[in-house]
Design a protein around this motif. Structure first.
Motif, PDB file in Angstrom:
ATOM      1  N   GLN A 121       0.132   5.657  -0.719  1.00 35.55           N
ATOM      2  CA  GLN A 121      -0.887   6.658  -0.983  1.00 35.55           C
ATOM      3  C   GLN A 121      -0.814   7.088  -2.447  1.00 35.55           C
ATOM      4  O   GLN A 121       0.271   7.360  -2.953  1.00 35.55           O
ATOM      5  N   GLY A 158       1.743  -0.155   5.708  1.00 40.09           N
ATOM      6  CA  GLY A 158       1.914  -0.221   4.254  1.00 40.09           C
ATOM      7  C   GLY A 158       3.379  -0.218   3.872  1.00 40.09           C
ATOM      8  O   GLY A 158       4.177  -0.977   4.413  1.00 40.09           O
ATOM      9  N   TYR A 179      -0.846  -0.865  10.368  1.00 36.19           N
ATOM     10  CA  TYR A 179      -1.257  -0.710   8.957  1.00 36.19           C
ATOM     11  C   TYR A 179      -0.276   0.211   8.227  1.00 36.19           C
ATOM     12  O   TYR A 179      -0.676   1.125   7.512  1.00 36.19           O
ATOM     13  N   ARG A 217      -7.921  -0.449   7.108  1.00 37.42           N
ATOM     14  CA  ARG A 217      -8.462  -0.859   5.812  1.00 37.42           C
ATOM     15  C   ARG A 217      -9.912  -1.299   5.893  1.00 37.42           C
ATOM     16  O   ARG A 217     -10.692  -1.043   5.015  1.00 37.42           O
ATOM     17  N   PHE A 227       0.832  -1.200   0.000  1.00 44.86           N
ATOM     18  CA  PHE A 227       0.000   0.000   0.000  1.00 44.86           C
ATOM     19  C   PHE A 227       0.862   1.243   0.000  1.00 44.86           C
ATOM     20  O   PHE A 227       1.742   1.408   0.841  1.00 44.86           O
TER      21      PHE A 227
END
Length: 170
Positions: A56, A91, A89, A161, A54
């Motif tokens: 952005q 990423g 989380y 998520r 992940f």
């Protein structure tokens, strides 16, 4: 790829209809770069973007968010130097590396292990000692930290998520 300069690579992940998670499995790069350096700011730290990980999509928004989180945490904690921050989380770890560069000792947690391997690689390459990572479910990681009586000055959820479970919010 010559006709699409914004496309660095293509990967394929076959998803079983009965899969429990929306993005289960590891994508297989089939053309182009399997991983690429990415930055929130043109002159800032880099992280690695890879299929399945992940990052952005809007760099300007991600940079503004990182700047604001760092400023607010720094104000709330009277500075970040030596402060222990847990990011769930995480990423690709872009925010975690920015926090480390600001002086915090950071532990980036992410369920998708390949993303954390790239995050640790980027931290090592940029000399960010004090950056660590852990792969696994956020709820399990926090429960293990509680059992070990680990203390964190701040915990960041970036972003949930599927929403946070009640035990995780607690």
């Amino acid at each position: 790829f010559a006709s699409s300069p914004g496309v660095l690579g293509v990967a394929l992940r076959l998803q079983l209809a009965a899969a429990v998670q929306q993005l289960e499995g590891v994508p297989e790069p089939i053309a182009g770069a399997p991983v690429a350096r990415d930055r929130l700011n043109p002159a800032g730290l880099y992280h690695y973007a890879a299929p399945g990980g992940f990052v952005q999509a809007h760099r300007g928004q991600a940079a503004a968010l990182a700047e604001r989180v760092i400023a607010r945490l720094s104000a709330a904690l009277d500075g970040l130097r030596g402060r222990r921050v847990l990011e769930l989380y995480a990423g690709a770890g872009a925010l975690a590396r920015e926090l480390r560069a600001a002086g915090a000792e950071v532990r980036a947690c992410e369920r998708y292990a390949p993303a954390l391997e790239h995050a640790a690689r980027a931290a090592r390459e940029q000399g960010l000692a004090g950056f660590s990572s852990e792969s696994g479910d956020a709820e399990r990681i926090l429960a293990a930290a509680a059992r070990a009586r680990s203390r964190w000055d701040a915990v960041i959820v970036n972003p949930p998520r599927r929403g946070l479970t009640p035990p995780l919010r607690e």
